[in-house]
Design an enzyme around this catalytic site. Structure first.
Site, PDB file in Angstrom:
ATOM      1  N   ASP A   1       0.827  -1.200   0.000  1.00  0.00           N
ATOM      2  CA  ASP A   1       0.000   0.000   0.000  1.00  0.00           C
ATOM      3  C   ASP A   1       0.867   1.258   0.000  1.00  0.00           C
ATOM      4  O   ASP A   1       1.952   1.264   0.578  1.00  0.00           O
ATOM      5  CB  ASP A   1      -0.902  -0.007   1.239  1.00  0.00           C
ATOM      6  CG  ASP A   1      -2.033   0.987   1.137  1.00  0.00           C
ATOM      7  OD1 ASP A   1      -2.353   1.422   0.020  1.00  0.00           O
ATOM      8  OD2 ASP A   1      -2.601   1.340   2.187  1.00  0.00           O
ATOM      9  N   GLY A   2       0.367   2.301  -0.648  1.00  0.00           N
ATOM     10  CA  GLY A   2       1.034   3.598  -0.579  1.00  0.00           C
ATOM     11  C   GLY A   2       1.628   4.096  -1.878  1.00  0.00           C
ATOM     12  O   GLY A   2       2.226   5.183  -1.905  1.00  0.00           O
TER      13      GLY A   2
ATOM     14  N   ARG B   1       0.010   7.558  -2.921  1.00  0.00           N
ATOM     15  CA  ARG B   1       0.418   8.668  -2.050  1.00  0.00           C
ATOM     16  C   ARG B   1       1.888   9.027  -2.258  1.00  0.00           C
ATOM     17  O   ARG B   1       2.270  10.189  -2.194  1.00  0.00           O
ATOM     18  CB  ARG B   1       0.152   8.295  -0.590  1.00  0.00           C
ATOM     19  CG  ARG B   1      -1.274   8.563  -0.129  1.00  0.00           C
ATOM     20  CD  ARG B   1      -1.534   7.954   1.219  1.00  0.00           C
ATOM     21  NE  ARG B   1      -1.730   6.508   1.106  1.00  0.00           N
ATOM     22  CZ  ARG B   1      -1.740   5.681   2.159  1.00  0.00           C
ATOM     23  NH1 ARG B   1      -1.543   6.159   3.366  1.00  0.00           N
ATOM     24  NH2 ARG B   1      -1.951   4.391   1.989  1.00  0.00           N
TER      25      ARG B   1
ATOM     26  N   SER C   1      -6.953  -5.838  -6.119  1.00  0.00           N
ATOM     27  CA  SER C   1      -8.074  -6.461  -5.412  1.00  0.00           C
ATOM     28  C   SER C   1      -9.353  -6.410  -6.235  1.00  0.00           C
ATOM     29  O   SER C   1      -9.463  -5.645  -7.207  1.00  0.00           O
ATOM     30  CB  SER C   1      -8.306  -5.766  -4.071  1.00  0.00           C
ATOM     31  OG  SER C   1      -8.981  -4.536  -4.251  1.00  0.00           O
TER      32      SER C   1
ATOM     33  N   GLU D   1     -11.871  -5.045  -5.333  1.00  0.00           N
ATOM     34  CA  GLU D   1     -12.432  -3.714  -5.106  1.00  0.00           C
ATOM     35  C   GLU D   1     -11.718  -2.623  -5.912  1.00  0.00           C
ATOM     36  O   GLU D   1     -12.242  -1.514  -6.065  1.00  0.00           O
ATOM     37  CB  GLU D   1     -12.365  -3.352  -3.615  1.00  0.00           C
ATOM     38  CG  GLU D   1     -13.321  -4.136  -2.724  1.00  0.00           C
ATOM     39  CD  GLU D   1     -12.903  -5.591  -2.525  1.00  0.00           C
ATOM     40  OE1 GLU D   1     -13.787  -6.469  -2.507  1.00  0.00           O
ATOM     41  OE2 GLU D   1     -11.684  -5.843  -2.416  1.00  0.00           O
ATOM     42  N   ASN D   2     -10.543  -2.930  -6.437  1.00  0.00           N
ATOM     43  CA  ASN D   2      -9.770  -1.912  -7.150  1.00  0.00           C
ATOM     44  C   ASN D   2     -10.380  -1.507  -8.488  1.00  0.00           C
ATOM     45  O   ASN D   2      -9.966  -0.498  -9.086  1.00  0.00           O
ATOM     46  CB  ASN D   2      -8.328  -2.369  -7.367  1.00  0.00           C
ATOM     47  CG  ASN D   2      -7.487  -2.349  -6.107  1.00  0.00           C
ATOM     48  OD1 ASN D   2      -6.488  -3.055  -6.001  1.00  0.00           O
ATOM     49  ND2 ASN D   2      -7.882  -1.538  -5.133  1.00  0.00           N
ATOM     50  N   TRP D   3     -11.356  -2.273  -8.971  1.00  0.00           N
ATOM     51  CA  TRP D   3     -12.039  -1.880 -10.200  1.00  0.00           C
ATOM     52  C   TRP D   3     -12.784  -0.557 -10.023  1.00  0.00           C
ATOM     53  O   TRP D   3     -13.164   0.087 -11.011  1.00  0.00           O
ATOM     54  CB  TRP D   3     -13.019  -2.965 -10.631  1.00  0.00           C
ATOM     55  CG  TRP D   3     -12.371  -4.263 -11.001  1.00  0.00           C
ATOM     56  CD1 TRP D   3     -12.320  -5.400 -10.241  1.00  0.00           C
ATOM     57  CD2 TRP D   3     -11.674  -4.575 -12.214  1.00  0.00           C
ATOM     58  NE1 TRP D   3     -11.634  -6.395 -10.902  1.00  0.00           N
ATOM     59  CE2 TRP D   3     -11.232  -5.923 -12.108  1.00  0.00           C
ATOM     60  CE3 TRP D   3     -11.383  -3.852 -13.375  1.00  0.00           C
ATOM     61  CZ2 TRP D   3     -10.513  -6.545 -13.135  1.00  0.00           C
ATOM     62  CZ3 TRP D   3     -10.679  -4.478 -14.398  1.00  0.00           C
ATOM     63  CH2 TRP D   3     -10.245  -5.810 -14.272  1.00  0.00           C
TER      64      TRP D   3
ATOM     65  N   ARG E   1     -11.577   2.138  -9.001  1.00  0.00           N
ATOM     66  CA  ARG E   1     -10.685   3.261  -9.294  1.00  0.00           C
ATOM     67  C   ARG E   1     -10.963   3.798 -10.691  1.00  0.00           C
ATOM     68  O   ARG E   1     -11.717   3.218 -11.456  1.00  0.00           O
ATOM     69  CB  ARG E   1      -9.222   2.823  -9.156  1.00  0.00           C
ATOM     70  CG  ARG E   1      -8.871   2.375  -7.745  1.00  0.00           C
ATOM     71  CD  ARG E   1      -7.416   2.053  -7.590  1.00  0.00           C
ATOM     72  NE  ARG E   1      -7.096   1.669  -6.221  1.00  0.00           N
ATOM     73  CZ  ARG E   1      -5.874   1.419  -5.765  1.00  0.00           C
ATOM     74  NH1 ARG E   1      -4.830   1.527  -6.586  1.00  0.00           N
ATOM     75  NH2 ARG E   1      -5.680   1.074  -4.511  1.00  0.00           N
TER      76      ARG E   1
ATOM     77  N   ARG F   1      -5.448  -2.122   8.483  1.00  0.00           N
ATOM     78  CA  ARG F   1      -6.585  -2.973   8.134  1.00  0.00           C
ATOM     79  C   ARG F   1      -6.100  -4.029   7.147  1.00  0.00           C
ATOM     80  O   ARG F   1      -5.064  -3.853   6.507  1.00  0.00           O
ATOM     81  CB  ARG F   1      -7.731  -2.161   7.544  1.00  0.00           C
ATOM     82  CG  ARG F   1      -7.372  -1.343   6.312  1.00  0.00           C
ATOM     83  CD  ARG F   1      -8.585  -0.561   5.796  1.00  0.00           C
ATOM     84  NE  ARG F   1      -8.255   0.222   4.614  1.00  0.00           N
ATOM     85  CZ  ARG F   1      -7.770   1.458   4.650  1.00  0.00           C
ATOM     86  NH1 ARG F   1      -7.576   2.059   5.823  1.00  0.00           N
ATOM     87  NH2 ARG F   1      -7.481   2.105   3.538  1.00  0.00           N
TER      88      ARG F   1
ATOM     89  N   GLU G   1       0.726 -13.708  12.108  1.00  0.00           N
ATOM     90  CA  GLU G   1       1.143 -12.494  12.787  1.00  0.00           C
ATOM     91  C   GLU G   1       0.983 -11.328  11.809  1.00  0.00           C
ATOM     92  O   GLU G   1       1.147 -11.500  10.596  1.00  0.00           O
ATOM     93  CB  GLU G   1       2.608 -12.599  13.219  1.00  0.00           C
ATOM     94  CG  GLU G   1       2.880 -13.696  14.243  1.00  0.00           C
ATOM     95  CD  GLU G   1       2.273 -13.393  15.604  1.00  0.00           C
ATOM     96  OE1 GLU G   1       2.347 -12.226  16.041  1.00  0.00           O
ATOM     97  OE2 GLU G   1       1.705 -14.320  16.209  1.00  0.00           O
TER      98      GLU G   1
END
Length: 241
Positions: A19-20, A23, A64, A66-68, A70, A193, A206
């Site tokens: 992630d990132g 940004r 993912s 969910e990335n659709w 974008r 998350r 972990e």
């Protein structure tokens, strides 16, 4: 497992939520795809670092379900980046004895991309130095849904007795059925998350949430996280004496 045996051990399987990228690019006044390109280069570095750090299995969250959502520009750019990555890295991955697998639902992906994915899996099928799994159009809930659908067909066709269905049975229908569960899941960029990633497989993993944006997550930072993991006691629900 004695407490001392659970310490100072490298994780066999590490999964990473990368992630990132966006940004990172925005902070530099560049388009988001510039960050994704930098992130792809970072993947190569982390894969090469795995053998020396004792990591045999690396699973990365590339795109993912969910990335659709974008923008079309970003999604198209990412798909182009995936194709370029496969074409550029295929021979290097083969030479480094990296076995590549893809998990996720391929039905929505471009057929040319799927062909490249299939070809890379076949090309590297005999490698065993590092096992790289790329989650592409992947979602944990979607994976369990697809696995349950396949299991239900087995029951409906009379090939599986409902009374024989248990957690191990369902696990055989998951995308990751040939892989061990991850010992450690890392998420970069400071977000805490799991974003629908390996929900079933990470039941006893972990977790490490680090502030570093993915393009800045170097092999040295990776080694630091693994060293921290090595100091943890993994109980798996038991009480260690």
């Amino acid at each position: 497992m004695p407490a001392e045996d659970s310490l100072q051990r490298a994780p066999e399987h590490v999964a990473i939520i990368m992630d990132g990228n966006g940004r990172w690019a925005t902070a530099r006044g560049r388009p988001r795809l510039f960050g994704h390109q930098a992130g792809a280069r970072r993947v190569s570095e982390i894969v090469e670092a795995c053998p020396d750090l004792g990591v045999r299995y690396l699973t990365i969250f590339a795109f993912s379900t969910e990335n659709w959502k974008r923008t079309q520009t970003e999604v198209s750019g990412l798909m182009t980046l995936f194709r370029r990555y496969i074409l550029k890295e295929a021979q290097r991955l083969l030479a480094k004895r990296v076995r590549v697998r893809f998990i996720g639902d391929r039905d929505r992906l471009d057929r040319k991309l799927v062909k490249l994915m299939d070809d890379l899996e076949a090309l590297t099928a005999d490698n065993d130095h590092v096992h790289l799994t790329i989650a592409l159009n992947y979602g944990g809930r979607d994976e369990v849904t697809r696995a349950t659908r396949r299991l239900a067909r087995e029951v409906a066709d009379g090939r599986l007795d409902p009374d024989d269905v248990d957690a191990e049975t369902l696990g055989r229908f998951l995308d990751t059925h040939t892989l061990p569960d991850p010992d450690l899941v890392i998420r970069t960029s400071g977000e805490a998350r799991i974003s629908n990633f390996l929900l079933w497989q990470s039941a006893y993993s972990e977790y490490e949430f680090v502030d570093t944006l993915w393009p800045d997550f170097t092999a040295d930072k990776f080694a630091e996280v693994l060293a921290s993991y090595g100091k943890r006691e993994r109980r798996y629900g038991a009480v260690l004496g």
